[in-house]
Design a protein around this motif. Sequence first.
Motif, PDB file in Angstrom:
ATOM      1  N   VAL A 218       1.957  -7.305  -0.220  1.00  0.00           N
ATOM      2  CA  VAL A 218       1.392  -8.291   0.708  1.00  0.00           C
ATOM      3  C   VAL A 218      -0.136  -8.272   0.667  1.00  0.00           C
ATOM      4  N   ILE A 219      -0.712  -7.071   0.766  1.00  0.00           N
ATOM      5  CA  ILE A 219      -2.168  -6.962   0.811  1.00  0.00           C
ATOM      6  C   ILE A 219      -2.784  -7.328  -0.532  1.00  0.00           C
ATOM      7  N   LEU A 220      -2.146  -6.944  -1.634  1.00  0.00           N
ATOM      8  CA  LEU A 220      -2.683  -7.284  -2.954  1.00  0.00           C
ATOM      9  C   LEU A 220      -2.710  -8.799  -3.162  1.00  0.00           C
ATOM     10  N   PHE A 221      -1.706  -9.503  -2.635  1.00  0.00           N
ATOM     11  CA  PHE A 221      -1.703 -10.964  -2.749  1.00  0.00           C
ATOM     12  C   PHE A 221      -2.847 -11.571  -1.944  1.00  0.00           C
ATOM     13  N   LEU A 222      -3.118 -11.012  -0.758  1.00  0.00           N
ATOM     14  CA  LEU A 222      -4.240 -11.492   0.056  1.00  0.00           C
ATOM     15  C   LEU A 222      -5.579 -11.201  -0.625  1.00  0.00           C
ATOM     16  N   VAL A 223      -5.681 -10.021  -1.249  1.00  0.00           N
ATOM     17  CA  VAL A 223      -6.896  -9.671  -1.995  1.00  0.00           C
ATOM     18  C   VAL A 223      -7.094 -10.647  -3.151  1.00  0.00           C
ATOM     19  N   PHE A 224      -5.991 -11.023  -3.813  1.00  0.00           N
ATOM     20  CA  PHE A 224      -6.077 -11.997  -4.913  1.00  0.00           C
ATOM     21  C   PHE A 224      -6.666 -13.317  -4.422  1.00  0.00           C
TER      22      PHE A 224
ATOM     23  N   PHE B  42     -11.399 -12.997 -13.797  1.00  0.00           N
ATOM     24  CA  PHE B  42     -10.476 -12.530 -14.837  1.00  0.00           C
ATOM     25  C   PHE B  42      -9.420 -11.592 -14.256  1.00  0.00           C
ATOM     26  N   PHE B  43      -9.876 -10.608 -13.476  1.00  0.00           N
ATOM     27  CA  PHE B  43      -8.945  -9.606 -12.978  1.00  0.00           C
ATOM     28  C   PHE B  43      -8.149 -10.082 -11.765  1.00  0.00           C
ATOM     29  N   SER B  44      -8.577 -11.184 -11.149  1.00  0.00           N
ATOM     30  CA  SER B  44      -7.798 -11.698 -10.020  1.00  0.00           C
ATOM     31  C   SER B  44      -6.415 -12.165 -10.493  1.00  0.00           C
TER      32      SER B  44
ATOM     33  N   THR C 286      -4.693 -10.826 -12.893  1.00  0.00           N
ATOM     34  CA  THR C 286      -3.843  -9.656 -13.157  1.00  0.00           C
ATOM     35  C   THR C 286      -3.209  -9.138 -11.866  1.00  0.00           C
ATOM     36  N   GLU C 287      -3.791  -9.490 -10.714  1.00  0.00           N
ATOM     37  CA  GLU C 287      -3.225  -9.052  -9.440  1.00  0.00           C
ATOM     38  C   GLU C 287      -1.895  -9.756  -9.149  1.00  0.00           C
ATOM     39  N   ILE C 288      -1.728 -10.964  -9.660  1.00  0.00           N
ATOM     40  CA  ILE C 288      -0.430 -11.640  -9.553  1.00  0.00           C
ATOM     41  C   ILE C 288       0.614 -10.847 -10.340  1.00  0.00           C
ATOM     42  N   LEU C 289       0.206 -10.346 -11.514  1.00  0.00           N
ATOM     43  CA  LEU C 289       1.097  -9.499 -12.309  1.00  0.00           C
ATOM     44  C   LEU C 289       1.453  -8.230 -11.534  1.00  0.00           C
ATOM     45  N   GLY C 290       0.457  -7.673 -10.816  1.00  0.00           N
ATOM     46  CA  GLY C 290       0.705  -6.480 -10.011  1.00  0.00           C
ATOM     47  C   GLY C 290       1.709  -6.728  -8.902  1.00  0.00           C
ATOM     48  N   VAL C 291       1.595  -7.884  -8.240  1.00  0.00           N
ATOM     49  CA  VAL C 291       2.536  -8.235  -7.168  1.00  0.00           C
ATOM     50  C   VAL C 291       3.950  -8.378  -7.738  1.00  0.00           C
ATOM     51  N   TRP C 292       4.079  -9.099  -8.858  1.00  0.00           N
ATOM     52  CA  TRP C 292       5.395  -9.293  -9.483  1.00  0.00           C
ATOM     53  C   TRP C 292       5.999  -7.962  -9.924  1.00  0.00           C
ATOM     54  N   LEU C 293       5.171  -7.109 -10.508  1.00  0.00           N
ATOM     55  CA  LEU C 293       5.659  -5.824 -10.988  1.00  0.00           C
ATOM     56  C   LEU C 293       6.089  -4.932  -9.827  1.00  0.00           C
ATOM     57  N   ALA C 294       5.338  -4.991  -8.712  1.00  0.00           N
ATOM     58  CA  ALA C 294       5.692  -4.195  -7.537  1.00  0.00           C
ATOM     59  C   ALA C 294       7.014  -4.670  -6.926  1.00  0.00           C
ATOM     60  N   VAL C 295       7.218  -5.989  -6.879  1.00  0.00           N
ATOM     61  CA  VAL C 295       8.488  -6.535  -6.366  1.00  0.00           C
ATOM     62  C   VAL C 295       9.652  -6.060  -7.226  1.00  0.00           C
ATOM     63  N   ARG C 296       9.474  -6.135  -8.531  1.00  0.00           N
ATOM     64  CA  ARG C 296      10.538  -5.735  -9.457  1.00  0.00           C
ATOM     65  C   ARG C 296      10.825  -4.240  -9.345  1.00  0.00           C
ATOM     66  N   TYR C 297       9.762  -3.445  -9.338  1.00  0.00           N
ATOM     67  CA  TYR C 297       9.926  -1.992  -9.283  1.00  0.00           C
ATOM     68  C   TYR C 297      10.548  -1.556  -7.956  1.00  0.00           C
ATOM     69  N   ARG C 298      10.156  -2.225  -6.871  1.00  0.00           N
ATOM     70  CA  ARG C 298      10.671  -1.864  -5.550  1.00  0.00           C
ATOM     71  C   ARG C 298      12.178  -2.081  -5.455  1.00  0.00           C
ATOM     72  N   ASN C 299      12.685  -3.073  -6.170  1.00  0.00           N
ATOM     73  CA  ASN C 299      14.109  -3.394  -6.107  1.00  0.00           C
ATOM     74  C   ASN C 299      14.955  -2.646  -7.144  1.00  0.00           C
ATOM     75  N   GLN C 300      14.315  -1.802  -7.937  1.00  0.00           N
ATOM     76  CA  GLN C 300      15.049  -1.011  -8.915  1.00  0.00           C
ATOM     77  C   GLN C 300      15.469   0.329  -8.308  1.00  0.00           C
ATOM     78  N   LYS C 301      16.593   0.848  -8.754  1.00  0.00           N
ATOM     79  CA  LYS C 301      17.082   2.138  -8.271  1.00  0.00           C
ATOM     80  C   LYS C 301      16.575   3.260  -9.163  1.00  0.00           C
TER      81      LYS C 301
END
Length: 211
Positions: free
Chosen positions: A80-86, A182-184, A186-201
């Motif tokens: 949530v916060i990373l998306f707001l930072v983006f 440029f790096f803003s 990559t923060e979308i990639l970070g949000v997507w990766l965090a969502v995916r990782y959070r839902n993995q066992k």
Amino acid sequence: MVCGGFTCSKNALCSLNVVYMLVGLLLIGVAAWGKGFGIVSSIHIIGGVIAVGVFLLLISIVGLIGALNHHQVMLFFYMVILFLVFLFQFGVSCSCLAMNRGQQETLLNTTWNMMSNDTRLSLEKQLDCCGLLNTTASEAQFKIDYTLCAAPCKSKKCYTCGEKMLQHSAEVLKILGGVGLFFSFTEILGVWLAVRYRNQKDPRANPSAFL
């Protein structure tokens, strides 16, 4: 383990957060360098960049801890916060790149006119220059400033303080805007990766303990 598995997602998210930490430190360092140069600090958007850098540094630490421990709550707040930072970083970066010379001159003129004579003299000695800008609109003020100026360069030829500060601020805004923009993305990639990782066992964890 194929890329996209639990371990790969964990390592990718950890690596991405290390990059965010370095980017946050870079933004803070360049913005602080910009604010430390005369009245370039009057460009308030540079203060916004420092705020983005601090938030990015803090949230990357939270993301790194959350990724290492697969902590569900920390990863949720991280997303949530990373998306707001983006959103904030994207806006600030675009503003840095969009600020033209005329807008910078207006800000510098406003700040210069609000200064006392002692402050102007001190700044002129520090930057080794005289007056702000020798333009038609400010010609009278420039003559007064040049007469009172006690900078070392006056014995030969002085550049105007405005030219020095505008050149410096242009460099600072260009670096901050380019790096931030440029790096803003990559923060979308970070949000997507965090969502995916959070839902993995976690294959090493007790399946009944997964939320």
